[in-house]
Design an enzyme around this catalytic site. Structure first.
Site, PDB file in Angstrom:
ATOM      1  N   GLY A  53       4.206  -0.216   3.050  1.00 46.17           N
ATOM      2  CA  GLY A  53       3.762   0.878   3.908  1.00 46.17           C
ATOM      3  C   GLY A  53       2.962   0.344   5.076  1.00 46.17           C
ATOM      4  CG  ASN A  54       2.942  -0.975   9.285  1.00 47.84           C
ATOM      5  OD1 ASN A  54       1.721  -1.149   9.377  1.00 47.84           O
ATOM      6  ND2 ASN A  54       3.827  -1.646   9.999  1.00 47.84           N
ATOM      7  N   GLY A  55       0.395   1.812   7.928  1.00 45.32           N
ATOM      8  CA  GLY A  55      -0.338   2.954   8.472  1.00 45.32           C
ATOM      9  C   GLY A  55      -1.117   2.567   9.707  1.00 45.32           C
ATOM     10  N   GLY A  99      -3.947   0.066   8.481  1.00 42.63           N
ATOM     11  CA  GLY A  99      -3.617  -1.183   7.813  1.00 42.63           C
ATOM     12  C   GLY A  99      -2.224  -1.181   7.239  1.00 42.63           C
ATOM     13  CD  GLN A 100       0.764  -5.059   8.360  1.00 42.71           C
ATOM     14  OE1 GLN A 100       0.032  -6.007   8.110  1.00 42.71           O
ATOM     15  NE2 GLN A 100       1.847  -5.165   9.103  1.00 42.71           N
ATOM     16  CB  VAL A 101       0.157  -0.365   1.797  1.00 45.02           C
ATOM     17  CG1 VAL A 101       0.065  -0.323   0.278  1.00 45.02           C
ATOM     18  CG2 VAL A 101      -0.978   0.459   2.408  1.00 45.02           C
ATOM     19  CE  LYS A 154      -5.432   1.886   4.107  1.00 44.38           C
ATOM     20  NZ  LYS A 154      -5.742   3.322   4.027  1.00 44.38           N
ATOM     21  CG  ASP A 197      -4.901  12.179   7.188  1.00 45.04           C
ATOM     22  OD1 ASP A 197      -4.304  13.124   7.753  1.00 45.04           O
ATOM     23  OD2 ASP A 197      -4.620  10.991   7.411  1.00 45.04           O
TER      24      ASP A 197
HETATM   25  N1  LIG Z   1      -0.956   3.092  -3.922  1.00 48.00           N
HETATM   26  C1  LIG Z   1       0.164   3.057  -3.220  1.00 48.00           C
HETATM   27  N2  LIG Z   1       1.359   2.889  -3.832  1.00 48.00           N
HETATM   28  C2  LIG Z   1       2.506   2.855  -3.114  1.00 48.00           C
HETATM   29  N3  LIG Z   1       2.563   2.966  -1.767  1.00 48.00           N
HETATM   30  C3  LIG Z   1       1.407   3.133  -1.101  1.00 48.00           C
HETATM   31  C4  LIG Z   1       0.155   3.191  -1.782  1.00 48.00           C
HETATM   32  N4  LIG Z   1      -0.823   3.358  -0.869  1.00 48.00           N
HETATM   33  C5  LIG Z   1      -0.217   3.411   0.323  1.00 48.00           C
HETATM   34  N5  LIG Z   1       1.117   3.285   0.209  1.00 48.00           N
HETATM   35  C6  LIG Z   1       2.097   3.286   1.292  1.00 48.00           C
HETATM   36  O1  LIG Z   1       1.474   2.780   2.464  1.00 48.00           O
HETATM   37  C7  LIG Z   1       1.445   3.779   3.492  1.00 48.00           C
HETATM   38  C8  LIG Z   1       0.187   3.632   4.301  1.00 48.00           C
HETATM   39  O2  LIG Z   1      -0.934   3.750   3.439  1.00 48.00           O
HETATM   40  P1  LIG Z   1      -2.254   4.503   3.901  1.00 48.00           P
HETATM   41  O3  LIG Z   1      -1.906   5.935   4.196  1.00 48.00           O
HETATM   42  O4  LIG Z   1      -3.321   4.266   2.911  1.00 48.00           O
HETATM   43  O5  LIG Z   1      -2.545   3.723   5.246  1.00 48.00           O
HETATM   44  P2  LIG Z   1      -3.235   4.249   6.550  1.00 48.00           P
HETATM   45  O6  LIG Z   1      -3.300   3.103   7.496  1.00 48.00           O
HETATM   46  O7  LIG Z   1      -4.529   4.893   6.189  1.00 48.00           O
HETATM   47  O8  LIG Z   1      -2.176   5.332   7.014  1.00 48.00           O
HETATM   48  P3  LIG Z   1      -2.375   6.480   8.097  1.00 48.00           P
HETATM   49  O9  LIG Z   1      -1.680   6.029   9.321  1.00 48.00           O
HETATM   50  O10 LIG Z   1      -1.729   7.693   7.453  1.00 48.00           O
HETATM   51  O11 LIG Z   1      -3.841   6.648   8.299  1.00 48.00           O
HETATM   52  C9  LIG Z   1       1.591   5.093   2.757  1.00 48.00           C
HETATM   53  O12 LIG Z   1       2.114   6.116   3.574  1.00 48.00           O
HETATM   54  C10 LIG Z   1       2.538   4.704   1.627  1.00 48.00           C
HETATM   55  O13 LIG Z   1       3.870   4.650   2.112  1.00 48.00           O
END
Ligand SMILES: Nc1ncnc2c1ncn2[C@@H]1O[C@H](COP(=O)(O)OP(=O)(O)OP(=O)(O)O)[C@@H](O)[C@H]1O
Length: 485
Positions: free
Chosen positions: A48-50, A53-55, A70, A167
């Site tokens: 996942g890429n938010g 950060g990246q997950v 993350k 959110d």
């Molecule tokens: N515990 C998890 N298990 C599986 N996938 C996850 C998990 N946590 C996050 N992801 C994946 O990673 C993505 C990004 O995670 P997260 O929303 O925490 O990041 P962010 O940078 O805060 O995102 P945003 O842009 O929504 O603020 C999620 O949309 C999901 O696809």
């Protein structure tokens, strides 16, 4: 003897109480301790890429668990926010509707080294991925009721801890392989303070409640509004007002009628009523999570949970199979492209990718229900400097708002786009060194603790629709062995 206190006695008592109160507050201030990741965490593929950060899928070498990691690059501006995210996630983690928090880490060397949150891996992906998968044309009503009930349980837990998520959206509702629902992403979550009401404009525009748009004092009720929007999204596969962006969404939400299902008669009166209540414009009249959980028949009359979960599991299996196929096909294409495509690389790749997506979709619909979900091997990758990772996604900012548009119809660009379902990327590896002296221990978390609930909000990068979550051809950074203590 008189039972009345003198004025000076009252003053003394007041001072004493004040001192006591501030001592309690000091006592409660906890330092965020970050552990050294080397020797404990191993990063696998990017999942996942938010915007923050990246997950990665990962492996905890000590507990031998598959986990999600993350990874966020702190800056002077974001350092405090990241620590707040860690503290809140840790606090709300022990609940069955919140992704378990296992620990927080930072490699030694500098306070600007990437910070990692280790948490429960949710193998079913996110609700967003599920409802946008090729074989899903909106969830059936009983599945929507099930997801809403589980999210409400999570929100109720948060509320007990005086926390609002801010959110709630389909991207931040993760699903395990056995179709359990978990709230994730506590990056925007905050404590509700009675004498210091929150007025920040924060969230993802299409999910933001009217009182947040107008920067009035707001609290947990903003999460109920966001759940109402998410419920419509589950039914119709896209949230209301998707044709608008940023502040235009806010203007419509504040001045227009609340969104409703576009074809209300196709759905039960109970579902329509649930949405009406969640999307009550005045937060004073909007119900709390506990009320909806205990009193609303859309939630309370959910029957045959086994059947609902079986249906959800079926969708998850198909989604995972599609992801697996897409990643395999992408690998093949990448290999073929290197050999075959000479000058017009961009065009050729685009065409091929489209075909690939079609193939994957076709193949996914043919996949048998029992087809095993993709299980990427968590593998170590060559070391590289983690700090060089570009973890910041596209993000527009209006005031405090991260304006992420969860648009689905992202125009095709001339550069090749990867299929969102594919996640073939390798993650940065946390190099496994032997010395483990915990530097600052952060979320020393008991990995096996019983789960509880939590949630938080964030204004996701909207331009980078969830479809692009899995795209990025970058290899994940590797945590370099740190020598400079
Ligand atoms: N515990 C998890 N298990 C599986 N996938 C996850 C998990 N946590 C996050 N992801 C994946 O990673 C993505 C990004 O995670 P997260 O929303 O925490 O990041 P962010 O940078 O805060 O995102 P945003 O842009 O929504 O603020 C999620 O949309 C999901 O696809």
């Amino acid at each position: 003897m008189s039972s009345f206190c003198s004025f000076s006695d009252l003053l003394k008592t007041r001072q004493m109480l004040r001192r006591l109160f501030s001592a309690c507050c000091k006592g409660r201030k906890r330092k965020t301790h970050l552990k050294e990741p080397r020797g404990t965490l191993e990063l696998g593929n990017l999942i996942g890429n938010g915007s923050s950060g990246q997950v990665y899928k990962g492996h905890n070498l000590k507990t031998n668990k598959v986990v999600a990691i993350k990874m966020m690059n702190p800056s002077e501006d974001t350092q405090k926010e990241i620590k707040t995210e860690i503290e809140i996630h840790k606090e709300v983690s022990r609940h069955k509707n919140i992704a378990s928090f296992y620990g927080a880490y930072q490699q030694r060397g500098s306070i600007m080294m990437p910070i990692m949150i280790e948490m429960e891996f949710c193998g079913g992906g996110t609700l967003f991925e599920l409802i946008n998968s090729p074989f899903c044309r909106g969830l059936p009503e009983h599945c929507i009721a099930y997801v809403c009930r589980e999210v409400l349980k999570g929100l109720s837990r948060l509320q007990k801890k005086q926390i609002m998520h801010r959110d709630i959206k389909s991207h931040n509702i993760a699903i395990t392989e056995d179709a359990s629902i978990r709230l994730i992403d506590f990056g925007l979550a905050r404590k509700v303070k009675r004498f210091w009401p929150c007025k920040e404009l924060q969230g993802t525009p299409h999910y933001i409640a009217p009182e947040v748009w107008t920067c009035s004092s707001y609290d947990f009720k903003c999460d109920i509004w966001a759940l109402g929007i998410t419920a419509i999204e589950m039914a119709e596969t896209s949230c209301p007002l998707l044709h608008l962006q940023g502040e235009a969404v806010g203007k419509e939400i504040v001045s227009g009628d609340p969104p409703t299902l576009s074809r209300p008669r196709r759905w039960s009166p109970a579902f329509n009523s649930f949405i009406d209540l969640c999307l009550t414009k005045d937060p004073k009249d909007r119900p709390m999570a506990k009320f909806l959980l205990q009193e609303h028949h859309f939630i309370t009359e959910l029957q045959d949970e086994m059947q609902v979960k079986a249906e959800m599991k079926d969708l998850i299996r198909r989604l995972n199979a599609a992801k697996h196929l897409a990643s395999k096909t992408a690998e093949d294409i990448a290999n073929a492209a290197v050999e075959e495509v000479p000058s017009d690389v961009v065009v050729s790749l685009d065409t091929k990718k489209e075909k690939t997506a079609e193939n994957a979709e076709e193949a996914a619909s043919e996949v048998q229900v029992d087809e095993p979900a993709s299980e990427e091997v968590v593998e170590a990758i060559s070391k590289q400097d983690v700090s060089s990772t570009d973890i910041m996604g596209k993000k527009d900012t209006i005031g405090h708002i991260k304006i992420g548009e969860p648009e689905k119809d992202v125009e095709a660009s001339t550069t090749p786009k990867e299929d969102p379902l594919q996640s073939s990327e390798k993650a940065p590896e946390l190099s496994v060194a032997q010395d483990l002296s915990p530097q600052e221990e952060v979320g020393s978390t008991d990995t096996e603790e019983e789960q509880t609930t939590v949630c938080h909000i964030d204004m996701g990068d909207s331009e980078e629709a969830p479809h692009t979550s899995f795209q990025s051809s970058k290899e994940a950074p590797v945590l370099e062995e740190n020598t400079g203590d």
